[in-house]
Design an enzyme around this catalytic site. Structure first.
Site, PDB file in Angstrom:
ATOM      1  N   HIS A 107      -2.710  -7.884   2.466  1.00 60.37           N
ATOM      2  CA  HIS A 107      -2.384  -8.330   3.824  1.00 60.37           C
ATOM      3  C   HIS A 107      -3.322  -7.723   4.870  1.00 60.37           C
ATOM      4  O   HIS A 107      -3.281  -8.112   6.031  1.00 60.37           O
ATOM      5  CB  HIS A 107      -0.912  -8.067   4.153  1.00 60.37           C
ATOM      6  CG  HIS A 107      -0.562  -6.671   4.550  1.00 60.37           C
ATOM      7  ND1 HIS A 107      -0.520  -6.259   5.860  1.00 60.37           N
ATOM      8  CD2 HIS A 107      -0.210  -5.596   3.808  1.00 60.37           C
ATOM      9  CE1 HIS A 107      -0.145  -4.991   5.918  1.00 60.37           C
ATOM     10  NE2 HIS A 107       0.031  -4.560   4.687  1.00 60.37           N
TER      11      HIS A 107
ATOM     12  N   ASN B 157      -7.426   4.679   9.071  1.00 57.25           N
ATOM     13  CA  ASN B 157      -6.760   3.506   9.624  1.00 57.25           C
ATOM     14  C   ASN B 157      -6.678   3.523  11.146  1.00 57.25           C
ATOM     15  O   ASN B 157      -6.468   2.484  11.772  1.00 57.25           O
ATOM     16  CB  ASN B 157      -5.348   3.377   9.043  1.00 57.25           C
ATOM     17  CG  ASN B 157      -4.538   4.655   9.182  1.00 57.25           C
ATOM     18  OD1 ASN B 157      -4.894   5.682   8.602  1.00 57.25           O
ATOM     19  ND2 ASN B 157      -3.460   4.609   9.933  1.00 57.25           N
TER      20      ASN B 157
ATOM     21  N   THR C  61      10.204  -7.413 -12.307  1.00 55.79           N
ATOM     22  CA  THR C  61       9.600  -8.730 -12.480  1.00 55.79           C
ATOM     23  C   THR C  61       8.458  -8.931 -11.488  1.00 55.79           C
ATOM     24  O   THR C  61       8.640  -8.823 -10.275  1.00 55.79           O
ATOM     25  CB  THR C  61      10.651  -9.832 -12.267  1.00 55.79           C
ATOM     26  OG1 THR C  61      11.710  -9.638 -13.199  1.00 55.79           O
ATOM     27  CG2 THR C  61      10.030 -11.206 -12.462  1.00 55.79           C
TER      28      THR C  61
ATOM     29  N   GLY D 290       0.803  -1.215   0.000  1.00 55.73           N
ATOM     30  CA  GLY D 290       0.000   0.000   0.000  1.00 55.73           C
ATOM     31  C   GLY D 290       0.836   1.266   0.000  1.00 55.73           C
ATOM     32  O   GLY D 290       0.479   2.264  -0.639  1.00 55.73           O
ATOM     33  N   THR D 291       1.955   1.256   0.715  1.00 52.94           N
ATOM     34  CA  THR D 291       2.798   2.445   0.780  1.00 52.94           C
ATOM     35  C   THR D 291       3.329   2.819  -0.595  1.00 52.94           C
ATOM     36  O   THR D 291       3.273   3.987  -1.001  1.00 52.94           O
ATOM     37  CB  THR D 291       3.967   2.223   1.760  1.00 52.94           C
ATOM     38  OG1 THR D 291       3.446   2.156   3.084  1.00 52.94           O
ATOM     39  CG2 THR D 291       4.985   3.350   1.677  1.00 52.94           C
TER      40      THR D 291
ATOM     41  N   CYS E  33       2.708   1.948  10.769  1.00 58.51           N
ATOM     42  CA  CYS E  33       3.856   2.600  10.145  1.00 58.51           C
ATOM     43  C   CYS E  33       4.446   3.683  11.026  1.00 58.51           C
ATOM     44  O   CYS E  33       5.507   4.207  10.747  1.00 58.51           O
ATOM     45  CB  CYS E  33       3.448   3.199   8.791  1.00 58.51           C
ATOM     46  SG  CYS E  33       2.992   1.939   7.589  1.00 58.51           S
TER      47      CYS E  33
ATOM     48  N   GLN F 104      -7.917   0.052   4.199  1.00 59.68           N
ATOM     49  CA  GLN F 104      -8.627  -0.497   5.353  1.00 59.68           C
ATOM     50  C   GLN F 104     -10.069  -0.888   5.043  1.00 59.68           C
ATOM     51  O   GLN F 104     -10.699  -1.581   5.844  1.00 59.68           O
ATOM     52  CB  GLN F 104      -8.608   0.510   6.516  1.00 59.68           C
ATOM     53  CG  GLN F 104      -7.223   0.795   7.078  1.00 59.68           C
ATOM     54  CD  GLN F 104      -6.589  -0.409   7.745  1.00 59.68           C
ATOM     55  OE1 GLN F 104      -7.218  -1.442   7.960  1.00 59.68           O
ATOM     56  NE2 GLN F 104      -5.305  -0.281   8.081  1.00 59.68           N
TER      57      GLN F 104
END
Length: 382
Positions: A201, A151, A237, A74-75, A327, A179
């Site tokens: 995740h 969040n 990749t 997400g970051t 974070c 979220q």
């Protein structure tokens, strides 16, 4: 240990782990290779991408096709949106005061480079106030970014109204929906956004992968260079295995949502009611409770206590929770989100975040409430 920190990350669903295990055995080939094995992996990667887009209500027809750019999480997707969205390289950027650090700190970088960044304020419940947005957008604007659900507090934001204003000014809107996916119905086209961030995740999928969904009409400039993968918007990749885990996790989350959403909401409300009964309504504050919220998130403050001391005490008591964004959880600084809400200092300094998942059970919630009550009373007496 009872885990109520699901906004930080979730457990990997068994079916997702199985799908990834099979992919590691049969689809490990480089999807950019020209041989048959590589092209087979490419087809499987493309299938996963299309399934994810369809699950999110994106358009995938021959007349108009929304795109999905895989990232490392997400970051990265948020950074890619903030630095890359929009046709122009100049013009202001507008964000809200409660964005995740991957947006707010990226915006700080834009400011240090001389770009104008404007910040939409929030009210006392943490809802973005966009009264000034229409006027602000009369100035050259590259993009706007507002999250779907916060969040830390779970408070939902008026995305569709903001999207309408942005559309009227032909300015792309990015939505961090990390979220919200798997907790509420999320339809990309219905939101009206130009771009949307998600990462599996947060809904029982793998770490190490995320995505930026792009409206077929939006322009995105890359932040990385050195390959032609993903139309050169995000070279490197691709991991077929992680993409397959992403695909399966999203399928399961969407299938479970009609039951899981109400279940998480009932458990969240039960947890808050139990805490109120055990500790006392005058001894705690449920932050954002008067606004629409995500069904699995509760931010509760216990004025007079130190939030980090409480989280440590709960850890020792077998409850895993947090003081806010994972974070920034190592920081002793007060939450920018709660500061933006202009809450009293004793509320900000004593708040903890409790976040459930679709696998959380009622006995777990009851035990969490009991252990929090015991820890709060012990700390108050000490």
């Amino acid at each position: 240990m009872i885990y109520v920190d699901n906004n930080a990350t979730t457990s990997l669903a068994v079916d997702v782990a199985l799908a990834m295990s099979q992919a590691y055995e049969s689809a490990f080939y480089n999807p950019s290779s020209q041989h048959q094995a590589g092209q087979k992996a490419r087809r499987r990667l493309d299938d996963a991408r299309e399934t994810i887009l369809n699950s999110l209500g994106a358009v995938t027809t021959r007349f108009a096709s929304d795109r999905l750019v895989f990232t490392s999480g997400g970051t990265e997707a948020n950074n890619l949106a903030l630095f890359g969205l929009g046709k122009e390289t100049s013009g202001q950027v507008i964000i809200s005061a409660i964005e995740h650090p991957s947006i707010s700190e990226a915006a700080d970088q834009l400011t240090s480079r001389g770009m104008k960044v404007r910040v939409l304020p929030v009210d006392g419940n943490g809802v973005v106030q966009f009264d000034q947005l229409d006027q602000w957008l009369t100035e050259p604007t590259r993009m706007v970014s507002v999250m779907l659900g916060n969040n830390e507090t779970g408070v939902l934001q008026p995305i569709q109204e903001i999207a309408t204003i942005c559309r009227d000014h032909e300015v792309p809107l990015h939505v961090d929906a990390v979220q919200g996916i798997g907790k509420i119905p999320v339809n990309f086209r219905a939101l009206g956004a130009s771009a949307m961030t998600l990462t599996p995740h947060k809904f029982h999928g793998p770490r190490g992968i995320g995505a930026l969904v792009l409206d077929d009409r939006v322009t995105l400039k890359p932040s990385m260079f050195g390959g032609s993968q993903q139309l050169a918007m995000r070279p490197g990749t691709e991991s077929v295995e992680l993409a397959i885990g992403f695909e399966r996790a999203l399928q399961l989350a969407v299938e479970a949502l009609p039951d899981a959403g109400p279940s998480m909401l009932a458990l969240r409300d039960r947890l808050e009611t139990l805490l109120t009964d055990l500790i006392g309504e005058d001894e705690m504050v449920i932050i954002g409770r008067d606004a629409p919220r995500l069904p699995h998130t509760s931010n509760v403050a216990f004025p007079g206590l130190d939030r980090q001391a409480l989280v440590m005490a709960l850890d020792m008591a077998g409850v895993a929770c947090s003081t806010g964004s994972a974070c920034a959880s190592g920081s002793s600084q007060p939450s920018p989100t709660l500061l933006a809400m202009r809450l009293p200092e004793d509320v900000i300094s004593s708040s903890i975040r409790l976040s459930l998942s679709r696998f959380t059970t009622e006995p777990e919630v009851d035990e969490v409430a009991s252990r929090i009550s015991n820890c709060v009373k012990h700390l108050r007496q000490g």
